[in-house]
Design a protein around this motif. Structure first.
Motif, short mmCIF file in Angstrom:
data_model
loop_
_atom_site.label_atom_id
_atom_site.label_comp_id
_atom_site.label_asym_id
_atom_site.label_seq_id
_atom_site.Cartn_x
_atom_site.Cartn_y
_atom_site.Cartn_z
N LEU A 191 -35.64 -7.03 4.79
CA LEU A 191 -34.77 -6.84 5.87
C LEU A 191 -34.21 -7.92 6.16
O LEU A 191 -34.84 -8.81 6.72
CB LEU A 191 -35.22 -5.82 7.12
CG LEU A 191 -34.22 -5.55 8.23
CD1 LEU A 191 -34.40 -4.23 8.71
CD2 LEU A 191 -34.31 -6.49 9.24
N TYR A 234 -35.81 -3.91 -2.96
CA TYR A 234 -35.20 -3.43 -2.00
C TYR A 234 -34.64 -4.13 -0.72
O TYR A 234 -35.40 -5.15 -0.29
CB TYR A 234 -36.23 -2.31 -1.14
CG TYR A 234 -35.57 -1.59 0.13
CD1 TYR A 234 -35.07 -0.34 -0.04
CD2 TYR A 234 -35.86 -2.19 1.16
CE1 TYR A 234 -34.36 0.28 1.05
CE2 TYR A 234 -35.39 -1.37 2.33
CZ TYR A 234 -34.74 -0.47 2.46
OH TYR A 234 -34.33 0.34 3.43
N ASP A 265 -32.44 -4.59 2.95
CA ASP A 265 -31.48 -3.79 3.90
C ASP A 265 -30.72 -4.84 4.75
O ASP A 265 -31.34 -5.60 5.50
CB ASP A 265 -32.37 -3.05 4.87
CG ASP A 265 -31.80 -2.25 5.83
OD1 ASP A 265 -30.45 -2.49 5.97
OD2 ASP A 265 -32.43 -1.53 6.68
N ARG A 305 -33.66 -2.16 14.07
CA ARG A 305 -33.65 -1.92 12.64
C ARG A 305 -34.98 -2.71 11.99
O ARG A 305 -35.52 -2.02 11.03
CB ARG A 305 -32.55 -2.99 12.29
CG ARG A 305 -31.17 -2.06 12.20
CD ARG A 305 -29.88 -3.06 11.73
NE ARG A 305 -30.30 -4.09 10.79
CZ ARG A 305 -30.32 -3.88 9.56
NH1 ARG A 305 -30.10 -2.56 8.96
NH2 ARG A 305 -30.51 -5.10 8.69
#
Length: 298
Positions: free
Chosen positions: A225, A251, A253, A283
């Motif tokens: 993230l 992945y 974000d 988040r």
């Protein structure tokens, strides 16, 4: 490249931060409810501050590395946010008081940080970590350190860190000032030069993947993230790192906060943006919950 900056210059810089935040940090210590532990490394004992939830709801241990340009030990500034994450989602949070430059130059901060987290993984019962997933992350320099730790983990043929969190982290030590939107609201080139002079033994080390994580292998990283700030001089490197992970199918974000500056998540800083800060921490909380449920993917 670094001959114009002395290691002893850091003391005046630290003094300025003590004058600004010293009273506030002492008050944070007084109110803090973490449990202090120390882990022995090759450099000596590294202190960590552990926040245990009243009820474990999210099976995560989140290791937090504070900011400070690799040269400030103001881990106290992250105390409220470590407690916030712990309380919000019921996970264990570890606030790390890592070794800093210029007393500990490259790569000592990274290697000692890795020693600490590896010890915690191998001695889970000592810390009541159980089978929780380890996630590492941090703000500014703490984000870079976290990414470097994952590199060292992979070099060590280990795979126990299951997620990475970056808040406005320096991903590329070569700052392209032409991409900075507002020079007055970004970290100045002179300050970045000071940070690098205090951290590195010589200029060649800024190319090392531990320093500029855009030079590392994107295949090694776990789900990630990133919270970035539009007006931050570090934004371009963060965008590049996110794109590297995306291209590899990892992945990631990524969110860039419009109109925000470096440090926007911390209330005590003049760059603080209340609305964006609240969203950024939420988040992170949601990301940790996702990883605990095996919803993060490569």
């Amino acid at each position: 490249m670094f001959t114009d900056v002395k290691d002893t210059d850091v003391y005046d810089y630290r003094k300025s931060k003590e004058e600004r935040y010293g009273t506030y940090m002492r008050e944070l210590r007084r109110k803090d409810h973490s449990i202090k532990k120390s882990v022995r490394t090759a450099l000596g004992y590294l202190d960590i501050y552990i926040y245990y939830p009243k009820e474990l709801k999210t099976n995560i241990v989140y290791f937090n590395a504070h900011g400070g340009g690799m040269c400030l030990s103001n881990f106290e500034l992250d105390m409220p946010y470590c407690q916030k994450i712990c309380d919000a989602i019921g996970c264990i949070v570890v606030n790390v008081d890592y070794f800093v430059a210029p007393e500990y130059k490259f790569p000592k901060t990274y290697t000692s940080m890795y020693e600490m987290i590896k010890y915690c993984n191998e001695h889970r019962d000592e810390f009541a970590f159980g089978d929780a997933k380890f996630v590492i992350g941090g703000n500014s320099a703490g984000g870079q350190i976290s990414a470097a730790v994952i590199q060292l983990e992979k070099q060590d043929h280990e795979d126990f860190i299951k997620g990475l969190v970056l808040n406005y982290a320096p991903c590329d030590q070569h700052i392209d000032q032409t991409k900075v939107i507002d020079q007055q609201k970004a970290i100045s080139p002179s300050r970045i030069h000071q940070y690098q002079a205090w951290e590195y033994n010589d200029a060649s080390e800024i190319e090392d993947p531990l320093s500029s994580i855009v030079n590392s292998d994107p295949r090694i990283y776990p789900p990630t993230l990133e919270n970035t700030a539009e007006l931050d001089s570090l934004r371009a490197g963060e965008e590049q790192f996110a794109e590297m992970l995306q291209k590899q199918g990892t992945y990631v974000d990524y969110k860039c906060y419009s109109g925000c500056q470096h440090g926007f998540t911390h209330q005590e800083l003049h760059e603080y943006n209340a609305e964006a800060s609240e969203d950024a921490w939420k988040r992170i909380e949601a990301f940790l919950k996702k990883l605990a449920k095996n919803e993060g993917r490569k």
